[in-house]
Design an enzyme around this catalytic site. Sequence first.
Site, PDB file in Angstrom:
ATOM      1  N   GLY A 140      73.087  -5.697  22.446  1.00 54.06           N
ATOM      2  CA  GLY A 140      71.968  -6.009  21.553  1.00 54.06           C
ATOM      3  C   GLY A 140      71.585  -7.475  21.541  1.00 54.06           C
ATOM      4  N   ARG A 256      71.027 -23.577  35.211  1.00 51.55           N
ATOM      5  CA  ARG A 256      69.664 -23.137  35.568  1.00 51.55           C
ATOM      6  C   ARG A 256      69.129 -23.807  36.840  1.00 51.55           C
ATOM      7  NH1 ARG A 256      68.008 -22.535  29.281  1.00 51.55           N
ATOM      8  NH2 ARG A 256      68.689 -20.375  29.119  1.00 51.55           N
ATOM      9  N   GLU A 375      70.607 -16.042  33.225  1.00 52.07           N
ATOM     10  CA  GLU A 375      70.527 -17.377  32.587  1.00 52.07           C
ATOM     11  C   GLU A 375      69.218 -17.565  31.821  1.00 52.07           C
ATOM     12  OE1 GLU A 375      73.318 -18.790  32.840  1.00 52.07           O
ATOM     13  OE2 GLU A 375      73.972 -17.501  34.478  1.00 52.07           O
TER      14      GLU A 375
END
Length: 407
Positions: A140, A256, A375
Site C-alpha cells: 500500500g 536516481r 526509485e
Amino acid sequence: MDFEIPAKFEPLRQMIDWIGETYLRPLGIEADRQGGALDPAHPFFKEALKKGLTGGFVGKIRDTERVDDGRPRFGARRAVVLAERAAYWDRGMATSLPGPGLGAPPLMLMGNEDQKKRFLGMFKQKETPRWGAFAMSEPGAGSDVAGIRTRARPDGDHWVIDGEKCFISNGARASWVVVWATVDPSLGRGGHRAFIVEKGTPGFSVARVEHKMGLRASETAGLVFDGCRVPAENLLTPPEKSGGFKGAMKTFDMVRPLVAAMAVGMARACYDEAARFAESHFTGPSAWRLERVGDRLAEMRRKIEMSRLLAWRAAWLTDHRKPNSAEASMAKATCAGVGLRAATLGLDILGEAGGGGDYLIEKLFRDVKALDIVEGTGQIQRLIIARRLIGYAGDHQRAQGRDHHGR
Ligand SMILES: Cc1cc2nc3c(=O)[nH]c(=O)nc-3n(C[C@H](O)[C@H](O)[C@H](O)COP(=O)(O)OP(=O)(O)OC[C@H]3O[C@@H](n4cnc5c(N)ncnc54)[C@H](O)[C@@H]3O)c2cc1C
C-alpha cells in the site's frame, strides 16, 4: 562543469565492456528465457567478484561521502559512467552483481562505524558472492513512502518488526536487508526508522519471488516480517533522532542519477540494435527509408546525448557535495522517458521482425519500462521537480507528516 573521469578508471571501463559482452548480455538473455534470475550459486557471480565487479555500482560513490580533504571526488561520476555501460549490456544482470547494492547508501549515510564494518566489511571478501537489499516499498505504499505501515516497536534490547515489503531487488538472496519501518504511523515521515535485518533472523521470511515482464535477470522479492526481533545495534538511525526519512531521500538522490544513466545505456543498446538492423536490411536511398529509419535514429541519438548530460550533471553535484534532488529527478524522469522512447522507435524500425522475440529490441522494450517505475515513478519525479521550482516542499503534506517519494 567538468565531466572528465580520471584516466586511471579507463581499464575498469574496458573491463565492464568485456564482461558485458562476454557475460552480462548472454546471461541476461538466458535469465529472460528461463523467466527468472540466475541462481545465486551460478559460477558467474564468483567470476564477477574475482574481477572486482560489485552490485549496482552504488558502492563506488562511497569516496564522495568521506571526509572532505579538498581533493576532487569522482565517485558519483565514475558510477554513472559504469552504470551506463553495464546497463547497455544488460540492466537486469547489472543490478544482480554481488554487493550491498541499494543497501549501501543508507548504511553509508546513517550507519555508525561498527555497523559499516559489520555489514559492508563482509563484501571485501572476494570468495563468496553476497548481496544486500533495500526494502521500502509495501503493497500500500510505493510512491507514497511516507505512508509505510511496517511497524517497529522497542522490546528490551531488541526491536520487533511486523509488516510486509514488496518488489525488493535481490531481497531473497540478500545477506541483510535495510528495512524501513515506522515507530508510529501518525508521525508520518518523522516516525521512520531503518533497520538492518539479517538473513535467518527468526520472523523474517521471503514470501515470494515476483514474476516480471522484464528485467527478469534481477530478482525481485516480497518479504514478510512477523514478530521479527532485531538487535538494537541494528538500528541505523539513533532512536532520539528522526533522520530515517531524510536518509531514505538522500539515498534516492544518490541512486536516481545511476538509474538515469542505466536508462541511457539501454537507450544506446536500442539505438545500436536498430542501426544494425537498418544497415543489414535496408539498402539504397529512398525517401521512405529516410523517414522510417534516419529520422528515428536521429531522434534516438539526439535524446541519448541530451539525457546523458542530465545524469552526469546530477552526479557532478554529488561529487561536489552540492544538493542535487531536483537535478537527480530531472535526470531520472528524462532518461527513463528517453529509454522508453528509444525502445519504441527501435521497434518501429525493426517492424514486424522486432515483435517476434528474435531480436534484442523486444527484450529491451520489456526491460526499460521498469526504469520509469523504480526509485520513484516518472510522475513522482515531476512532482519533486515542480515543488522545487515553485519553492513548495509540500507544506500541507509536511503538516500532516506525509509526503511522496520526494520531500
Ligand atoms: C524492477 C523493480 C525493482 C524494485 N526494487 C525495489 C527495491 O529494491 N526496494 C524497494 O523498496 N522498492 C523497489 N521497487 C518498488 C518501486 O519503488 C515502486 O514500484 C515504485 O515506487 C512505485 O510504487 P507502486 O508500484 O506501489 O505504484 P503506486 O505508488 O501505486 O503508483 C501507481 C501509479 O500512480 C502514480 N502516482 C502515484 N502517486 C501519484 C501522485 N501523487 N501524483 C501523480 N501520480 C501518482 C504512479 O506514478 C504510478 O503510475 C521496485 C520496483 C520494480 C518494478
